[in-house]
Design a protein around this motif. Structure first.
Motif, PDB file in Angstrom:
ATOM      1  N   ARG A 719       0.853  -1.186   0.000  1.00  0.00           N
ATOM      2  CA  ARG A 719       0.000   0.000   0.000  1.00  0.00           C
ATOM      3  C   ARG A 719       0.892   1.240   0.000  1.00  0.00           C
ATOM      4  O   ARG A 719       1.644   1.469   0.941  1.00  0.00           O
ATOM      5  N   GLN A 733      -3.943   6.866  -2.346  1.00  0.00           N
ATOM      6  CA  GLN A 733      -3.383   5.538  -2.155  1.00  0.00           C
ATOM      7  C   GLN A 733      -3.330   4.789  -3.477  1.00  0.00           C
ATOM      8  O   GLN A 733      -4.239   4.892  -4.305  1.00  0.00           O
ATOM      9  N   VAL A 735      -2.165   0.672  -4.837  1.00  0.00           N
ATOM     10  CA  VAL A 735      -1.882  -0.656  -4.300  1.00  0.00           C
ATOM     11  C   VAL A 735      -1.277  -1.536  -5.387  1.00  0.00           C
ATOM     12  O   VAL A 735      -1.645  -1.435  -6.566  1.00  0.00           O
ATOM     13  N   PHE A 793      -8.210  -0.275   5.620  1.00  0.00           N
ATOM     14  CA  PHE A 793      -7.735   0.644   4.591  1.00  0.00           C
ATOM     15  C   PHE A 793      -8.840   1.103   3.646  1.00  0.00           C
ATOM     16  O   PHE A 793      -8.579   1.591   2.559  1.00  0.00           O
TER      17      PHE A 793
END
Length: 838
Positions: A719, A733, A735, A793
């Protein structure tokens, strides 16, 4: 990374609401579980990386034989007796020791060849200027006494001709015929092979043609040999292949040579060589060999494995494609080194040095009694184990007899060792074989001794009860105790020592990997900088909520003492897989002109190179958070392609499990173009880049800057939180399944701030499945850190700012660009004591 000079605009963000069909999830749970298991197993197969360590620690010159589904392997014992520890495996990855085949021998035994012929196991090895053989009908023994073959040379390799005749190869390309029973030789040695001529420019110890290991396949005899020398420079060793239709040659060298070689000192493994090839029940082929871990000669040569493939023209070469072997029975891997001495005889982990004297050992009432010999660790009686970790801890309870010196040391040979001995009245500290100091022993004849070896940097400790420890010596460097300095091809091994008179008593020998895990943690360390000083600050917390700055809230390190621009920014700290602390910072002073450190606002023209332009980072490594080794990385000096970069900001460190290397990642731009995120690999000493920077991530809109990345691996996913300047700066964010790329863009804003923020850092609450996203709220008038907490998250709870919610500071304000890691109680206490914090 950015400064408080920029206005703090109001930021509008939208919440993302995810609707999940719970019923559908429940109905599909069984099929999903099956699919998950299948996908995971496929991923694990594809994710296997080679070369792979199969036996860590000093296990050099591996010889391996397959017997049906079973594999057996042994190594060079040199002067460590009993010798030739034999290991067993059914999958080539997980190994268990089963016996020591040759308890006693003369000289330094090495480089064996373990084979099976006509239902009998044979072990050929050189020692004392000749070659020997032992045999057994059962691999577990009993094994015969050594039989002298009366033939010189080293590194024997056994081969059987198509007519049943047996032959023995030795180094330098010589071969001699064996008798039918393999226990004597016939005739004289004959030179039949001269090796492969590697390029003259290669840095090696010399030709040193040795370690012939032979197989017969598809009408050819294949000889796998070693060249280049087994130590010396990192690029010395190699494995080469030749083939012939006849045992006596002529031998044709492979066009794919070398099969295995360390091409660069940046490789994770140095001096790769001395290999044996073997097939498995799936039809795959493998090469098993030894190598030094990069920078860890003292740990010895470890056993590695790598898959190979056969080409259409009949040669072998390494490959990445392989199907793992599924053993009939899963076994516990490795050799237990700790010992409570509760058995009737010494465990397989123990060896003597240059002797085999089991009668000098008595095991009784969970105590090992070791008869004394000699007067110093050099000539004392020793029992040794093989260390398997870069960072480890050994401890033992010791009681010395009258006239007896007993203790715990790390021993390479008679000229290279370090450790602690005591006669009950004083501790003798050996920093090395030439330097020793005496310290009064206020504990008495019974004491607990401990050696903490952190990447070749040692601390010696003593205790009365095994709980409260006193440091006797620290920062003992043992990195030079290896073959290149002291010869012998040995390793630095923990040893129990008994010298003088009588017997020493030992209890509860403990060995463990000393890299702390989450269960060992009890404190939090925050690093940050402040705009008014451009120095490095540290703060401690015992609960993860209230933080107190060290050094009375003054810098613990001044920027003008370590940075080219006389100021540092953006400190990040990381605990590596070796247990060391790695700290990276930006070499930049944004107020250097104001503070009289620079005549111009920026290092270079701001119109061309942009705000905050710089070209350097600062890398520092420490084992104790107090003593640091520093390196200044200047990108313009690395390569001409980086002469025109506009900045190098906000460096962080992470471990790339796939490559087995430390990776730094940072913000960089060319001139005044938009910022992007880059990465490069760095060596374990943390003082040199091992690769050129490559692009890690760029914003989908190439005109928008992405800065300040922070990567955390959680449940198999990487992440990356970063700052997007898509409007007003905030946290987003991305990933990925891999640390160094393929990050998937997510449009969501993850911080709850109405104004600009930057410098995200994710850290875990100790013992909880909760993570905290910390960030720098630079867009408000008074700088502060903000915090959001999550368990998945997806959903984040706003914890507000320092001193506005549950998060508190006790003695500082306006921190900038921080990072937090966990500490053990011992680490936190030592740091507090150093900085005078109560």
């Amino acid at each position: 990374m950015l400064s408080n000079c920029r206005p703090g605009y109001i930021k509008l963000k939208y919440k993302i609401i995810t609707n999940i069909n719970i019923a559908l999830m429940v109905r599909s749970s069984f099929l999903c579980s099956l699919l998950f298991v299948f996908v995971c197993s496929i991923f694990q197969i594809k994710a296997q990386e080679y070369p792979k360590v199969i036996i860590s620690g000093d296990y050099p010159d591996p010889s391996i034989v397959r017997d049906g589904r079973d594999y057996y392997m042994t190594h060079s014992p040199f002067y460590y007796m009993p010798g030739f520890l034999i290991w067993h495996s059914q999958d080539l990855i997980n190994w268990q020791p089963i016996c020591r085949a040759v308890p006693e021998y003369t000289g330094s035994a090495m480089a064996p060849d373990l084979i099976k012929h006509n239902g009998r196991f044979y072990l050929y090895f050189p020692s004392e200027g000749t070659n020997w053989v032992v045999w057994a009908d059962d691999i577990k023994g009993p094994w015969s006494k050594p039989v002298d073959l009366k033939v010189n040379g080293i590194d024997p390799g056994h081969v059987v001709k198509d007519n049943g005749e047996r032959y023995l190869y030795v180094d330098k390309g010589y071969v001699i015929r064996l008798s039918d029973d393999g226990l004597s030789t016939i005739g004289e040695r004959k030179l039949v092979y001269e090796g492969w001529q590697y390029p003259k420019e290669w840095e090696t110890e010399g030709m040193y043609l040795e370690s012939p290991k032979l197989i017969f396949k598809d009408g050819y005899y294949y000889m796998i040999s070693a060249q280049g020398g087994t130590a010396g420079p990192p690029t010395s060793h190699m494995i080469v292949v030749a083939r012939s239709k006849n045992v006596h040659g002529p031998w044709e060298n492979s066009p794919y040579n070398p099969l295995v070689h360390t091409y660069s000192a940046n490789d994770n493994w140095w001096s790769k060589g001395h290999g044996t090839i073997v097939d498995d029940i799936n039809g795959n082929w493998w090469v098993v060999y030894h190598a030094y871990a990069n920078g860890y000669h003292a740990l010895g040569r470890q056993t590695l494995i790598e898959p190979i493939e056969w080409t259409s023209d009949g040669w072998c070469r390494t490959t990445a494609e392989v199907t793992p072997i599924i053993p009939e029975k899963q076994v516990k891997h490795g050799l237990e080194l700790s010992d409570n001495f509760g058995g009737k005889e010494l465990g397989l982990q123990w060896t003597f040095w240059k002797e085999y004297t089991p009668r000098s050992v008595i095991l009784k009432d969970n105590t090992l009694y070791l008869e004394a010999m000699g007067t110093t660790p050099a000539d004392a009686r020793k029992l040794l184990v093989t260390a398997t970790d870069k960072t480890y801890e050994v401890q033992v309870e010791v009681r010395s007899d009258k006239g007896n010196d007993a203790g715990l040391i790390l021993f390479y040979n008679e000229k290279a060792f370090a450790g602690i001995l005591s006669d009950g009245k004083q501790f003798t500290i050996y920093k090395n074989a030439e330097t020793r100091i005496n310290i009064p022993n206020k504990i008495g004849k019974r004491s607990f001794l401990k050696i903490l070896n952190q990447g070749n940097n040692c601390t010696f400790l003593a205790s009365k009860d095994g709980n409260n420890w006193t440091i006797l010596a620290e920062n003992i460097d043992v990195s030079n105790m290896h073959h290149n300095n002291y010869k012998g091809f040995f390793a630095l091994r923990p040893a129990l020592v008994s010298s003088g008179k009588g017997k020493a008593q030992f209890k509860q020998f403990q060995y463990k990997n000393a890299v702390p895990q989450e269960k060992d943690m009890s404190a939090y360390l925050m690093v940050f900088h402040k705009d008014d000083t451009h120095g490095l600050y540290m703060a401690l917390s015992t609960d993860g909520y209230s933080f107190t700055a060290l050094n009375d809230a003054k810098p613990i390190m001044s920027g003008d003492t370590i940075a080219d621009q006389k100021g540092i920014r953006d400190p990040h700290i990381y605990r590596g897989p070796d247990g060391a602390f790695y700290m990276a910072m930006t070499d930049l002073h944004v107020f250097a002109k104001r503070d009289g450190l620079r005549s111009e606002e920026w290092e270079r023209d701001g119109k061309i190179y942009g705000w905050g332009n710089n070209r350097g980072l600062i890398l520092m490594k420490s084992w104790n958070l107090i003593n640091w080794k520093r390196t200044n990385i200047r990108f313009n000096e690395i390569s001409a392609q980086f002469q025109e970069i506009g900045c190098a900001w906000a460096p962080e460190t992470v471990y790339d499990e796939e490559s087995g290397k430390l990776m730094i990642y940072f913000t960089m731009r060319y001139k005044n173009e938009p910022n992007k995120l880059y990465y490069a690999y760095v060596n374990e000493d943390y003082n040199r880049l091992e690769s050129m920077p490559k692009l890690l991530f760029e914003y989908p809109n190439e005109k928008v800057s992405a800065i300040d990345a922070d990567i955390t691996k959680i449940n198999g996913k990487y992440r990356m939180f970063y700052v997007a300047h898509d409007g007003v700066a905030g946290i987003k964010q991305a990933v990925s399944d891999k640390v160094n790329g393929n990050y998937e863009y997510d449009s969501r804003w993850y911080d709850p701030e109405p104004r600009a923020c930057e410098a995200p850092n994710v850290w875990k609450r100790i013992g909880e499945e909760k993570w905290v996203l910390m960030y720098d709220c630079y867009g408000q008038k008074v700088h502060n850190f903000g915090f959001s907490e999550t368990s998945d998250f997806v959903h984040f709870k706003n914890l507000e700012h320092f001193n506005e919610g549950v998060m508190r500071t006790t003695n500082f304000t306006s921190p900038k660009h921080g990072a937090i890691i966990h500490l053990t109680k011992e680490e936190a206490d030592k740091l507090s004591k150093h900085w005078g914090m109560k």
